[in-house]
Design a protein around this motif. Sequence first.
Motif, short mmCIF file in Angstrom:
data_model
loop_
_atom_site.label_atom_id
_atom_site.label_comp_id
_atom_site.label_asym_id
_atom_site.label_seq_id
_atom_site.Cartn_x
_atom_site.Cartn_y
_atom_site.Cartn_z
N TYR A 119 -7.92 -1.22 -1.84
CA TYR A 119 -6.86 -0.95 -0.87
C TYR A 119 -7.40 -1.12 0.55
CZ TYR A 119 -3.19 0.83 -3.98
OH TYR A 119 -2.18 0.95 -4.90
N TYR B 128 -6.67 6.17 -2.58
CA TYR B 128 -7.06 4.85 -2.09
C TYR B 128 -8.47 4.50 -2.54
CZ TYR B 128 -3.03 5.34 1.02
OH TYR B 128 -1.77 5.50 1.52
N ILE C 138 0.86 -1.19 0.00
CA ILE C 138 0.00 0.00 0.00
C ILE C 138 0.89 1.23 0.00
CG2 ILE C 138 -1.76 1.30 1.27
CD1 ILE C 138 -2.76 -1.34 2.41
#
Length: 546
Positions: free
Chosen positions: A275, A271, A171
């Motif tokens: 995610y 995001y 991430i």
Amino acid sequence: MAKLIGTDGLKVYAFDLPPGSYVVGRNADCGICIPDRTVSRRHAELEVEAAGANIWVADLGSHNGTSVNGLRISARTAVKPGDMIIFGQVEFRLTDDPDAGVRSNLTRLSAVEPERSVYLDISEALKPLPARVTDRPEVVPTIFEMAKLLVLPEPEQVLLERSLGLIARLIPADRLAVLVRGEGDELYTAATLLPEGKDMGEFRLSSTIVREILTDKQSIVVGNPMEDPRFAQQQSIILSEMKSAMAVPLFDEGNVHGILYVDTTNPLHRYSDEYLRLLATFGNILGARMLSYTLQRERQEKHVMEAELARAASIQKNLLVQAYPTPGGYDLHAFQEQSRAVGGDLYDIAALPDEHVLFLVADVSGKGMGAALLMSNILASFRILYDQADFDLCRMVRLVSTQMYRYSAPENFATLFVGVIDAATHEIRFVNAGHNPPIVVRADGRHEHLPASGIMIGAMPFDAWSEERVTLQPGESLVVFTDGVTEAERADGSLFGEDRLEAVLTGARGQAPAHLCETIMKEIRRFVENAPQSDDITMLVVQRKA
């Protein structure tokens, strides 16, 4: 020309700063008016010299203070373009860009729900990851490596920091943090992962977000925090220039232990719910590991508490007299069995300066450690008074009661029976301060009760005790006991009671004091069967030999 650009989370402010002095405050007549409740009426002063060569800011004694680049100022401070200035909780950036504010994303703030913000229930977020996520070659190995951390004997902070490093592989994030839940839903930072040389800043997630994560087990992704009013009170928005943020609960067995948080300043890294699902997977693994740390701490705390209780029990046992004087022609025995490691029953036997023997039994209100502390205080207070030349029963009781009343809570008191044996006259002088009436077992089998001759000690600011007397004939006994004897309770709620105690005393008449206490305890255990002991049991028997 310098400009001051800022926001309170709901409104954007832009002030041109030509040379001059400006009062910053909530009042409408201020040169820079900020109608925010965290800003004082006359909060600070800005001074701009000719051509903006030098700019100064000074706090005017505001309630919430003025900060420059995260440091609260107390004196006139120079500022320059690029500096962050915070008045109360409203953030500004000083800039010399003439177009600042025109093309800023801040102008798109609104009070409506932004379309790029997503709330997912944690059960939804933890559904199997879609194939387009798991097909990434680094995802499954990283998850497996994360799962290995469940069994490694790492210190908690080391493990959390390693976990954040693994999350950062998958991430893209500028700040990663584990926020752990304390008392009253208070959060504290347990671990962080930041770009080198960067400061974590201050997290100020709104109470709404915290409540929805901790209570409702919601996971959150915000495409742009500046567009979401739920992040309006986060002080580091402008400073960090966050573009997207996510937060998921760390939970296991239904309990939320904290929050896993990530954010990014890169506008290309917005995001998505994918995610968020990936972060929730990591959060679920971390939550399980954190539960094991919690259980480990609880075990350690329990062991410490058990050790402290054992030490306290040993100290309390040693406070009680082990070898006590016995007047000629008499036999004495004291017995105690506590319902917990420590308790509030006490007894004492001591020789007075005139060679008479004093004995006492007391029962402190409450149970456990508090009662044990008060018990030790009472016992120490009485023992100090034994050696006084002008020893007097009522005076002794009054002094101890006064001390208790002055230095303990209203609910702290004790019942007390104290007596003095005169072996020459076979007379026992006594004070019964609200205690269970002791029983005199006469030679012919009759029972005589010694009722209270005054109130409990420590309960009132006055004394109301009288000294009474009783004489023992050969073979007669005085049995003093606490309410743990008569109120011994069996599973159906019935009590041992005074009638059963008297029946035992009748059947055991003539037994030596130690044997008599054993007989009473045997009958109590037979009566309560498997029910746990509900209160401390203390007995003291004074018997004149036949």
